[in-house]
Each structure stands twice: as structure tokens, then as C-alpha cells.
Write a protein that holds these residues in place. Structure first.
Motif, short mmCIF file in Angstrom:
data_model
loop_
_atom_site.label_atom_id
_atom_site.label_comp_id
_atom_site.label_asym_id
_atom_site.label_seq_id
_atom_site.Cartn_x
_atom_site.Cartn_y
_atom_site.Cartn_z
N THR A 1 1.01 -0.91 -0.24
CA THR A 1 -0.08 0.21 -0.08
C THR A 1 1.22 1.21 0.19
O THR A 1 1.64 1.25 0.75
N TYR A 2 0.67 2.21 -0.54
CA TYR A 2 1.01 3.85 -0.60
C TYR A 2 0.35 4.81 -1.31
O TYR A 2 -0.14 4.84 -2.06
N ASP A 3 0.81 5.35 -0.42
CA ASP A 3 0.84 6.91 -1.46
C ASP A 3 1.95 7.75 -1.40
O ASP A 3 3.27 7.77 -2.07
N ASP A 4 1.66 9.26 -1.34
CA ASP A 4 2.34 10.24 -1.55
C ASP A 4 4.32 10.05 -1.61
O ASP A 4 4.80 10.33 -1.22
N GLN B 1 9.69 5.54 3.83
CA GLN B 1 9.10 6.92 3.72
C GLN B 1 10.06 7.63 3.90
O GLN B 1 10.73 8.66 4.16
N LEU B 2 8.82 9.09 3.45
CA LEU B 2 10.15 10.02 3.54
C LEU B 2 10.56 10.39 4.57
O LEU B 2 9.38 10.53 5.93
N GLN B 3 11.70 11.11 5.25
CA GLN B 3 12.65 11.37 6.45
C GLN B 3 11.28 12.35 7.59
O GLN B 3 11.49 11.37 8.88
N PRO C 1 -1.35 0.84 8.39
CA PRO C 1 -1.82 0.79 7.36
C PRO C 1 -3.08 -0.62 7.90
O PRO C 1 -2.76 -1.94 9.23
N ASP C 2 -4.01 -0.80 7.77
CA ASP C 2 -4.91 -2.48 7.46
C ASP C 2 -4.05 -3.49 7.74
O ASP C 2 -3.40 -3.56 6.62
N GLY C 3 -4.30 -4.28 8.56
CA GLY C 3 -3.24 -5.57 7.85
C GLY C 3 -1.99 -5.35 8.80
O GLY C 3 -1.94 -6.56 8.68
N ALA D 1 0.93 8.78 -9.15
CA ALA D 1 1.29 10.49 -9.73
C ALA D 1 0.87 10.73 -8.34
O ALA D 1 0.81 10.19 -7.76
N ARG D 2 1.56 11.46 -8.23
CA ARG D 2 1.69 12.72 -6.92
C ARG D 2 0.39 13.09 -7.04
O ARG D 2 -0.56 13.94 -7.48
N GLY D 3 -0.17 12.52 -4.67
CA GLY D 3 -1.10 12.35 -4.37
C GLY D 3 -2.47 11.57 -4.47
O GLY D 3 -3.27 11.79 -4.16
N SER D 4 -2.23 10.95 -5.46
CA SER D 4 -2.66 9.29 -5.58
C SER D 4 -1.93 8.46 -4.61
O SER D 4 -1.23 8.35 -3.75
N SER D 5 -2.78 6.91 -4.20
CA SER D 5 -2.62 6.24 -4.31
C SER D 5 -2.75 5.21 -4.31
O SER D 5 -3.85 4.87 -5.60
#
Length: 534
Positions: free
Chosen positions: A415-418, A464-466, A473-475, A519-523
Motif C-alpha cells: 500500500t503506498y501514497d505520496d 517513507q519520507l524522513q 495501515p490495515d492488516g 502520480a503525486r497526490g494519489s495512492s
């Protein structure tokens, strides 16, 4: 810098170079009057390579270091013998410590994939904390507390050195522009060197403690300025995300000491180390320390004299009075006799049966001493090999070979986002993280750099970003570890800069699957399987 070997400075003859720094060189020397070895720190000014302001300020700073150390008497602060200036050369003669510094020891352990043993690390840092508390009580701020300024002898006795950036809390102002070492500097000191307070040393000390317990410093970067900016702006990664063996109470104390606001930190280094030690050893267990002290004492104390030889046993030992047999002993003896007779009767009976058979099978009954109790193995061997063989044959014919059930293929949910990339082990087996790679063009994340090789079922690992923080996350029942990246340019799951729609998943260098980039802002999410850990 001019080599001064053989030169006489004050009472000391310089014999060899021990270390070289940016503005000073340390020599091993001999006191010509006392014959005592010493370390002599020499400051040499280079008019062609230094700013004019530095040339004016460095001698003042050097003298201030000498005066600060001379005013401190503590077992874990370097002892000063002499300060002087000769032919334009400023020098400080100090006690010579044979050994290495803490930075060298941490580097050695890191190269071998190890962390310092907790008890050892806390014993060393307890000494450093005591030294810092002594300096702070004298209203002296060190301003450059770091592992390379902590010397260790063969018995791990720690000595705090290099007070070159020292400042008196009450009346000194900073001289020059020196501000400390970026990886260990406190935020307020990174902004302005003259803003340092005793809690600035506590922050630096906490950074060393963080490194001892996790194997790395809270902040890293490609340039000193990048690291210093992280010290000023970014929250430190919780140490348990790197080493979950750290007690939660210890983590709270360390993060408190690394607060950006000096007033929110502990009042002293001693308070910090005592709280962390209590978190690890709430009962105050000193067993290991006692064992070490005992070993050292045994090595230095002579062995006690042997006792005089004793006379022969027949003449020295008094006869032991016979005890009257109890009723239980009599009952046990009678029971044993009955058991022996029953076994003998069984053997005779089987022998008579075998005599009428066309095939004679020798009995495997062992010789039984009636004076000894029968053990379970002896009883098991009484009987014929014919029956044993028949039983073995029946077993081999009636029991089908057992085929082991195949190990379920483990699976991983991504699972990943910005700013965050989570690897969640949703299967029943461990994942081999060291075999895993993610690739997007020239951007490669190699799992072999992860401290732990396996990811247990139900846990997750995070990239992740520092400077960001986020919930699990769930799970994911437990965060098993994390890696912090300094910039989003290393985010392989983002579609910048080439617009690629996927990134590769590799096992031992071979591509096994792909997942969509965002893209930036997505997941997004993605699922795939990995071989179980060996």
C-alpha cells in the motif's frame, strides 16, 4: 601543518603523531623531567589557508579549552598537564589514553553487522553522562559531544575529550563561526552557535545513545547542511522502528531528549541515562557488572594457598552410623523381589514355547542382576526378536508413507501514497526481505540494506519520507521496521520523472512482477507472492 616530531614544547618532547584534525595535531610525547608519557595537542596557524578572523580567534579558543579542562576534576574528563605557547605554536599537554574512541568501536561493530551490547553501551554512556553533568555544574557547555570525542581504554573506561568548542554558560560568547558536528548538533546550536545551553549537550548525548541502541544516527544526508536542516526541522524516526527490542519507556526518554525545544528535554544527561537504564533493567540488575568486576579482581589477586594434604580416608573418616531401615524401604525391597521373579518366570515361559517351534529364535533378554532394580529399557528388551520382527513388518505394510504438506506460498500486500510505502505480510510464512528489490528506471531499492532479513507474518515494513509520520495501515498488526528516505526523488513507486506506469518487483535480481506507479497526490495497492525465507 609542520611536522614537529623531535621538537621540545614546554616539558615535553614530541615523539610521534597520534591523530590529525582540521586545526590541530595530536602527538605522543614524553615529559623530559618525569619520564611520563602524554598526549600533546598542537594548534598551528596557517596564514595562507585560514581567514584572518580565524587566525585571531583560534588561539583564544584554544586557551579557553585549556582553562575549561583545567578547572574540571573528574575521572571521565581528560586530565590536563600543561598549556603553553612556544615559537608561535600553541599546545596543551594531556593524559595519554591508550585505546580507541567510541566512533571507531561503533564503526567496527557496524561493519560486522552488529550493535553494541546494551549493558556495555549503557555502562560507557553512564560515565560520559557523569562527565557532562560535572561540566554543566561548573557552567561549562561542551558543544561538540560526539563519539570521536569519547575515548575508551581496554577496560571500557570512558574519557570525554576535546573541549575546543567549550563555552561558559554565564558569560562567554561564541568565538568564530564553529558550530559543532552536524550529525550530533542540537537544533538551537545549528541555528546559532551562541544559543547553546546545557540541554544542547544533552541532545548530542541522546543522539549518541540513539546510535548505540539502533546502529545509526537519527538524521543523515549527502551534505552537512542537509543534515543540519534535518536537525532543525524534522522529527527523528522513533528508535523502535529501527530496533523494536528497545523498551517503549526508553524510546520515550530518547525522543524527549531529542525534542527541538531545549526546555522540554531532561535537565541533565545523568537524568536521561538513568531513565533509559531503568527502562531496560527495572529491578536494577547488576549481575553482569558484578561478574565483570569479580573477573578483574580474580585476575589481579594472588591465588589462595592450597590446603594441607589430608590423611588416608580409612583413618581420617569417622564411621558413618547405620540408619535403621524404615517400613517404606522394606516394602520397596519386597516389591522389587516380586518384580524380578515375575520377569524370570516370563522368560522361562517364552523359552518353553519357542522350544516346540521349528525355527528357534534366541531370546534377547539381557542378563538381570537381582541386586539391581530393573530399568525401563531392560524391561522393553525382554521377549523374542521374532515378535519384534513381525511387529516391524506389520507396521511397514500398514502405514503409508507420509507426504509433507506443501508450504503455503506467502503473499505481500503493498500500500503506498505520496510519502509512504508499506509492505504488509498477509501470509502465514516469513518473507525474505533481503532477496527483494524494487526498481523504477535507475531508481533501485535493495532489500539487502534492510537490517532484518525476514518479515514475520502479520507485520509490516515501511519506506517513507524522513520528516513524515503516519499510522499503521490495515492488516499490519505491528511495524517491524522502517527505512527513511531523505527526498521523494528516491520514491520508486512514483511515476516521476519519466512517467513510467509501473515499477518492477525483483527476487534475487530476477523480475517476478510489476505494480502500478502513482502520480503525486494519489495512492494504490498491489499484491504478489514471494518464496518463503530459508
Amino acid at each position: 601543518m609542520t611536522n614537529l616530531i623531535g621538537k621540545q614544547l614546554g616539558d615535553y618532547t614530541l615523539v610521534s603523531v597520534l591523530a590529525t584534525g582540521g586545526m590541530a595535531r595530536i602527538y605522543e610525547a614524553v615529559d623530559r623531567r618525569l619520564g611520563r608519557q602524554a598526549a600533546v595537542k598542537v594548534l598551528e596557524l596557517n596564514p595562507n589557508g585560514q581567514d584572518e578572523d580565524d587566525i585571531d580567534m583560534l588561539p583564544q579558543r584554544f586557551q579557553r579549552e585549556a582553562r575549561a579542562v583545567a578547572g574540571l576534576e573528574h575521572d571521565n574528563i581528560i586530565t590536563l598537564y600543561q598549556y603553553g605557547e612556544q615559537d608561535g605554536v600553541y599546545f596543551i599537554a594531556m593524559k595519554l589514553i591508550r585505546g580507541k574512541d567510541l566512533a571507531q568501536e561503533l564503526t567496527r561493530l557496524r561493519r560486522n553487522g552488529l550493535r553494541m551490547e546494551v549493558r556495555r553501551g549503557l555502562r560507557i554512556l553512564e560515565q560520559v553522562a557523569s562527565a557532562l553533568d560535572c561540566a554543566h555544574q561548573a557552567q561549562i557547555i561542551h558543544r561538540d559531544v560526539k563519539p570521536s570525542n569519547i575515548l575508551l581504554d581496554a577496560n571500557d573506561r570512558a574519557t570525554l575529550t576535546d573541549f575546543g568548542l567549550v563555552m561558559r554558560d554565564t558569560f562567554d560568547t561564541t568565538l568564530g563561526t564553529a558550530f559543532g558536528t552536524p550529525r550530533y548538533i542540537a537544533p538551537e546550536q545549528a541555528v546559532h552557535s551562541g544559543s547553546a545551553v546545557p540541554q544542547s549537550d544533552v541532545y548530542s548525548f541522546a543522539t549518541i545513545l540513539y546510535e548505540v541502541l539502533t546502529g545509526q544516527t537519527p538524521f543523515d544526508g549527502s551534505t552537512p547542511m542537509e543534515i543540519a536542516l534535518s536537525q532543525i526541522n524534522d522529527p527523528p524516526p522513533p528508535p523502535r522502528t529501527i530496533n523494536d527490542n528497545i523498551p517503549e519507556a526508553a524510546e520515550r526518554e530518547i525522543l524527549r531528549a531529542l525534542d527541538k525545544e531545549p526546555t522540554k528535554r531532561q535537565a541533565s544527561a545523568g537524568e536521561l541515562i538513568a531513565a533509559v537504564k531503568h527502562a531496560y533493567f527495572p529491578t536494577g540488575d547488576l549481575g553482569t557488572e558484578y561478574a565483570i568486576k569479580t573477573t578483574l579482581l580474580q585476575q589481579t589477586m594472588p591465588s589462595p594457598p592450597l590446603p594441607p594434604p589430608q590423611p588416608a580416608a580409612s583413618s581420617a573418616l569417622a564411621p558413618v552410623p547405620r540408619k535403621r531401615s524404615s517400613m517404606w524401604e522394606i516394602v520397596a525391597a519386597l516389591g522389587m523381589i516380586v518384580l524380578v521373579l515375575a520377569v524370570i518366570a516370563l522368560v522361562v515361559s517364552r523359552s518353553q514355547l519357542n522350544a516346540g517351534s521349528s525355527t528357534q529364535v534366541p531370546a534377547l533378554a539381557p542378563t538381570i542382576n537381582a541386586a539391581q532394580p530393573l530399568t525401563t529399557p531392560q524391561l522393553a528388551l525382554v521377549g523374542s526378536t521374532q515378535e519384534s520382527a513381525a511387529a516391524a513388518t506389520a507396521t511397514s505394510e500398514s502405514v503409508a508413507p507420509v507426504t509433507p504438506e506443501p508450504t503455503p506460498a506467502p503473499s505481500l500486500l503493498l500500500t503506498y501514497d505520496d510519502n509512504t510505502f508499506n509492505l504488509i505480510n498477509t501470509g502465514a510464512a516469513d518473507f525474505d526481505l533481503h532477496a527483494l528489490q524494487f526498481a523504477h528506471g535507475s531508481n533501485l531499492f535493495d532489500g539487502s540494506a534492510v537490517p532484518r532479513s525476514t518479515l514475520p507474518a502479520g507485520t509490516c515494513f515501511r519506506i517513507q519520507l524522513q520528516r513524515t509520520q503516519s499510522s499503521l495501515p490495515d492488516g499490519c498488526a505491528k511495524l517491524y521496521g522502517a527505512t527513511y528516505l531523505p527526498t521523494t526523488q528516491r520514491f520508486f513507486w512514483r511515476n516521476e520523472p519519466d512517467g513510467s506506469p509501473t515499477f518492477e518487483i525483483r527476487i534475487d535480481g530476477d523480475e517476478v512482477s510489476t505494480c502500478p506507479t502513482i502520480a503525486r497526490g494519489s495512492s494504490s495497492t498491489c499484491t504478489f507472492s514471494l518464496p518463503p525465507a530459508a
